[in-house]
Design an enzyme around this catalytic site. Sequence first.
Site, short mmCIF file in Angstrom:
data_model
loop_
_atom_site.label_atom_id
_atom_site.label_comp_id
_atom_site.label_asym_id
_atom_site.label_seq_id
_atom_site.Cartn_x
_atom_site.Cartn_y
_atom_site.Cartn_z
N ASN A 162 0.96 -1.29 0.20
CA ASN A 162 -0.24 -0.06 0.01
C ASN A 162 0.76 1.30 -0.11
OD1 ASN A 162 0.74 -0.47 2.72
ND2 ASN A 162 -0.83 0.41 3.53
N GLU A 258 5.71 -3.59 12.17
CA GLU A 258 4.40 -2.63 11.81
C GLU A 258 3.25 -3.63 10.85
OE1 GLU A 258 4.34 -0.15 13.50
OE2 GLU A 258 6.44 0.62 14.03
N CYS A 292 -3.22 1.12 7.09
CA CYS A 292 -3.12 0.63 8.60
C CYS A 292 -3.70 1.45 9.59
CB CYS A 292 -1.60 0.11 8.77
SG CYS A 292 -0.62 1.59 8.94
P1 NAP Z 1 1.29 -8.88 3.49
O1 NAP Z 1 0.49 -9.82 2.68
O2 NAP Z 1 1.72 -9.21 4.87
O3 NAP Z 1 2.62 -8.54 2.84
C1 NAP Z 1 3.74 -7.83 3.26
C2 NAP Z 1 5.02 -8.21 2.81
O4 NAP Z 1 5.54 -9.50 3.45
C3 NAP Z 1 4.99 -8.44 1.18
O5 NAP Z 1 6.31 -8.14 0.89
C4 NAP Z 1 5.03 -10.02 1.12
O6 NAP Z 1 5.47 -10.33 -0.21
C5 NAP Z 1 5.90 -10.31 2.26
N1 NAP Z 1 5.45 -11.95 2.77
C6 NAP Z 1 4.51 -12.67 2.38
N2 NAP Z 1 4.88 -13.75 3.10
C7 NAP Z 1 6.02 -13.72 3.76
C8 NAP Z 1 6.79 -14.62 4.43
N3 NAP Z 1 6.16 -15.84 4.52
N4 NAP Z 1 8.00 -14.12 4.56
C9 NAP Z 1 8.54 -12.99 4.31
N5 NAP Z 1 7.79 -11.90 3.65
C10 NAP Z 1 6.53 -12.47 3.44
O7 NAP Z 1 0.57 -7.59 3.58
P2 NAP Z 1 0.07 -6.45 2.67
O8 NAP Z 1 -1.32 -7.18 1.92
O9 NAP Z 1 1.00 -6.21 1.56
O10 NAP Z 1 -0.43 -5.22 3.50
C11 NAP Z 1 -1.58 -5.06 3.96
C12 NAP Z 1 -1.60 -5.35 5.57
O11 NAP Z 1 -0.22 -4.58 5.97
C13 NAP Z 1 -2.68 -4.74 6.37
O12 NAP Z 1 -2.96 -5.75 7.36
C14 NAP Z 1 -2.12 -3.41 6.82
O13 NAP Z 1 -2.85 -3.06 8.00
C15 NAP Z 1 -0.60 -3.91 6.92
N6 NAP Z 1 0.10 -2.58 7.21
C16 NAP Z 1 0.44 -2.19 8.38
C17 NAP Z 1 1.34 -0.84 8.45
C18 NAP Z 1 1.91 -0.53 9.53
O14 NAP Z 1 2.86 0.43 9.66
N7 NAP Z 1 1.53 -0.68 10.69
C19 NAP Z 1 1.43 0.03 7.11
C20 NAP Z 1 1.04 -0.57 5.96
C21 NAP Z 1 0.43 -1.91 5.91
P3 NAP Z 1 4.45 -10.83 -1.34
O15 NAP Z 1 3.67 -9.50 -1.67
O16 NAP Z 1 5.10 -11.34 -2.39
O17 NAP Z 1 3.45 -11.69 -0.87
O1 G3H Z 2 -0.80 1.87 5.86
C1 G3H Z 2 0.02 2.19 6.94
C2 G3H Z 2 0.87 3.25 6.95
O2 G3H Z 2 1.95 3.37 7.72
C3 G3H Z 2 0.13 4.53 7.13
O3 G3H Z 2 0.62 5.83 7.03
O4 G3H Z 2 -0.82 7.19 8.08
O5 G3H Z 2 0.67 7.91 6.70
O6 G3H Z 2 -1.20 6.87 5.85
P1 G3H Z 2 -0.18 6.87 7.07
#
Ligand code: NAP
Ligand code: G3H
Length: 482
Positions: A162, A258, A292
């Site tokens: 994202n 995160e 997030c």
């Molecule tokens: P995701 O599916 O968990 O993927 C995140 C990253 O992890 C991608 O690069 C993915 O690669 C990789 N990955 C997947 N399986 C893995 C494994 N077994 N080992 C190592 N890496 C692996 O998350 P997303 O769909 O991209 O993002 C959405 C989620 O992220 C939401 O839950 C959101 O809340 C959270 N998020 C949190 C924050 C925060 O700062 N707290 C910020 C942004 C997003 P692939 O793409 O190749 O699968």
């Molecule tokens: O999606 C998660 C990001 O860390 C949120 O950043 O609050 O600047 O949109 P933002």
Amino acid sequence: MFENISSNGVYKNLFDGKWVESKTNKTIETHSPYDGSLIGKVQALSKEEVDEIFKSSRTAQKKWGETPINERARIMRKAADILDDNAEYIAKILSNEIAKDLKSSLSEVKRTADFIRFTANEGTHMEGEAINSDNFPGSKKDKLSLVERVPLGIVLAISPFNYPVNLSGSKVAPALIAGNSVVLKPSTTGAISALHLAEIFNAAGLPAGVLNTVTGKGSEIGDYLITHEEVNFINFTGSSAVGKHISKIAGMIPMVLELGGKDAAIVLEDANLETTAKSIVSGAYGYSGQRCTAVKRVLVMDKVADELVELVTKKVKELKVGNPFDDVTITPLIDNKAADYVQTLIDDAIEKGATLIVGNKRKENLMYPTLFDNVTADMRIAWEEPFGPVLPIIRVKSMDEAIELANRSEYGLQSAVFTENMHDAFYIANKLDVGTVQVNNKPERGPDHFPFLGTKSSGMGTQGIRYSIEAMTRHKSIVLNL
Ligand code: NAP
Ligand code: G3H
């Protein structure tokens, strides 16, 4: 300037200062979430290629760790300038790849340039300390501990779809200024944008091997990367499910995670409802809720609930939906799977008696903004993270009920409290089990030098420029025995 990073629509990886094709001949297609057109292909690297990358990162780190910080900072400032110069070009790639509206994409790129510049400056102000021995009971002044921060070695940075530029840059830059080398594994959808960022560091003169990239599906290569013996630190942003998996298999490797969130906006009776509604709608629906820190539930006091619902409804109805290259807020979700999941939450809420006020309209992965009132604790939408444009409103009778519901979540990223009464704001803020409480604003990560962290399933460790540099360094003490 990006001619080397791809050939015939296939994106390469940055390895030892050069853009290199994988020998696997295995590629993964990226399609526009908006119209399905082919954007490009990224390569799925083999384990042997990953081994070579770590070798290069190890060699490069030794020299980079000894490079004066002012020189590291100079290269990073140059990278920030190049990023600024190419902001519009990269924003378009971003909007194409992840269907983020163009204005938000541009703001993501510009914010990343500012982040890199600020990080370079912050790094040059990091200083050590000298501690005398005689502070401790019974000790004489015969020892002096000289304490400084040293790099950890190789940082494995894994970013989500994202914010492919910003959440890659906000891992890479603090790691680099601290003297680490970085292996960047971007989200597969979003990788093309992240590879452009890598080229910018390369073009700025970052020595070969200090930043290498690995593309390939996390489900295939992820575990190999995480458990690789050369990794000294893991900096991960993504879902709670993957984050928890990483922390289980990584052993004693330090990490920052995160993860997901279910941020609550708590609205008290004396809140300015007009500005509150505006903040809630922009917080809940920006980038179609794929943040997030999106507002993912509203806990509003009964007495003002009708009025708030009316104001929020009006603003939700005004949201523009469609093409990321037009002036819209709601764009298609990243894929059909994501939209299917959001639909299950909507269906469950309707089945259990929530009041659907707007929405529940879908065209493939394009979900129209959806608003529910009278959501109750037995509904999945009250607890699960949709990562889509759906907002549940839950009516509460007291501040303590709001606090209890907010804290019952498995997540603990941020919360917001809307009130004119600072005493009430602090009463609630002190009791919320989250990383950050926003008073009279939506949850948000920035400004990027603030600490950013989650409790419970929302993560561990703290990001934010200085905090990230600290996380990716360790103390080193040399004791002078006088
Ligand atoms: P995701 O599916 O968990 O993927 C995140 C990253 O992890 C991608 O690069 C993915 O690669 C990789 N990955 C997947 N399986 C893995 C494994 N077994 N080992 C190592 N890496 C692996 O998350 P997303 O769909 O991209 O993002 C959405 C989620 O992220 C939401 O839950 C959101 O809340 C959270 N998020 C949190 C924050 C925060 O700062 N707290 C910020 C942004 C997003 P692939 O793409 O190749 O699968
Ligand atoms: O999606 C998660 C990001 O860390 C949120 O950043 O609050 O600047 O949109 P933002």
